[in-house]
Design a protein around this motif. Structure first.
Motif, short mmCIF file in Angstrom:
data_model
loop_
_atom_site.label_atom_id
_atom_site.label_comp_id
_atom_site.label_asym_id
_atom_site.label_seq_id
_atom_site.Cartn_x
_atom_site.Cartn_y
_atom_site.Cartn_z
N THR A 74 -0.90 10.07 3.20
CA THR A 74 -0.77 8.58 3.07
C THR A 74 -1.22 7.83 3.80
O THR A 74 -1.98 6.94 3.53
N THR A 75 -1.13 8.10 5.33
CA THR A 75 -1.90 7.53 6.24
C THR A 75 -3.66 7.60 5.98
O THR A 75 -4.27 6.70 6.12
N TYR A 76 -3.89 8.84 5.67
CA TYR A 76 -5.28 8.99 5.33
C TYR A 76 -5.86 8.29 4.33
O TYR A 76 -6.90 7.87 4.00
N LEU A 84 -4.17 4.40 -0.82
CA LEU A 84 -4.36 4.00 -2.30
C LEU A 84 -4.65 5.10 -3.24
O LEU A 84 -5.12 4.73 -4.39
N MET A 85 -4.49 6.10 -2.90
CA MET A 85 -4.63 7.44 -3.90
C MET A 85 -3.72 7.24 -5.15
O MET A 85 -2.44 6.93 -4.83
N TRP A 141 1.12 5.15 -1.41
CA TRP A 141 1.95 4.60 -0.27
C TRP A 141 3.23 4.03 -0.93
O TRP A 141 4.15 3.69 -0.20
N HIS A 142 3.31 3.86 -2.23
CA HIS A 142 4.53 3.09 -2.76
C HIS A 142 5.67 4.47 -2.51
O HIS A 142 6.77 4.12 -2.21
#
Length: 287
Positions: free
Chosen positions: A144-146, A149-150, A163-164
């Protein structure tokens, strides 16, 4: 091909993520046989497997900072963790290598275990924990850090950002922090923190997973037999038969080509799309 052969083939071809899931399931089966007390309906993990916050215990059993991350206190505990691990693993391995995956899993489990032990020690509380949740949180937060917005498609919710999902899981952990399983939530959040730190260091050129890779390579080389070169007789006038050599190479190329085609099919559509004949061919080729 029977179910056991099918499972063996999935283990060989599934990569490190599938193997970690298999290891967790195997440890759960072992714990059911040896550590489940049917009279009270609870697990009683020994101090040499579960991680204790008591220094007099973990100082003499330091391996428990890792072993606790492969055992689970109940079927649903295991099921939920393996579902999230499978989800997080697929995303993580989209960007990173299998060695980085295993390194992060192991290091985050150790880091979270230390955080749990210190937190309970300074709170003057003695307890023990088991579960892969901290390592799983680390893998999820790392990817998620990397790539926050995936886009991820969820049943009933449609497309959401990665991230949600991670934020909701972290908030739920924080909300339950003082209610129950405080030690578990400490380790979860510590695992999440380690996943974040790991990616930030990696982006700056420092890959912590190399510690695990080099350690495993050291022990693998330690127990690996050094290759011996057999004595060969040299005949100056000897010439290999051209036809036999060519035939052998062609046969090998055709077999390898068929294996490559099946592996490509797995990478595109998954293992379940294979026919029975293709599964049997892979199983025989892997022997």
């Amino acid at each position: 091909m029977n179910i056991l052969d099918d499972l063996k083939l999935q283990y060989r071809l599934g990569g490190i993520a599938m193997r970690v899931i298999y290891w967790n399931i195997a440890c759960f089966i072992v714990s059911l046989i040896f550590f489940y007390q049917f009279s009270i309906g609870q697990f009683a993990f020994p101090s040499w497997l579960a991680l204790s916050s008591d220094p007099q215990v973990f100082m003499y059993k330091p391996w428990t900072f890792l072993t606790y991350a492969f055992f689970h206190d109940g079927f649903f505990h295991l099921l939920f963790n393996m579902m999230v691990l499978n989800f997080a693993s697929t995303l993580f391995l989209t960007y990173f290598t299998q060695k980085q995956y295993l390194g992060l899993y192991i290091l985050s489990a150790i880091f979270a275990g230390i955080a749990f032990a210190l937190g309970f020690y300074f709170s003057n509380i003695s307890a023990s924990i088991v579960g892969a949740s901290a390592a799983i949180m680390s893998i999820l937060v790392a990817v998620t850090t990397y790539s926050p917005l995936m886009g991820v498609r969820l049943f009933l919710f449609g497309n959401v950002k990665l991230w949600h999902i991670t934020a909701v899981i972290l908030v739920l952990d924080l909300m339950q922090f003082r209610l129950d399983n405080t030690g578990g939530h400490i380790s979860h959040l510590a695992g999440a923190l380690f996943g974040f730190i790991y990616i930030k260091l990696l982006q700056n050129g420092t890959d912590l997973s190399i510690i695990v890779s080099k350690t495993l390579d050291f022990f693998a080389n330690l127990f690996r037999k050094s290759p011996t070169t057999p004595f060969k007789k040299v005949h100056k006038n000897y010439k290999k038969p051209t036809e036999r050599s060519t035939s052998r190479i062609v046969t090998k190329d055709k077999t390898q080509q068929q294996i490559d085609e099946i592996l490509d099919k797995i990478s595109q559509s998954g293992y379940d799309c294979l026919t029975k004949e293709e599964k049997e061919f892979l199983f025989k080729a892997g022997k």
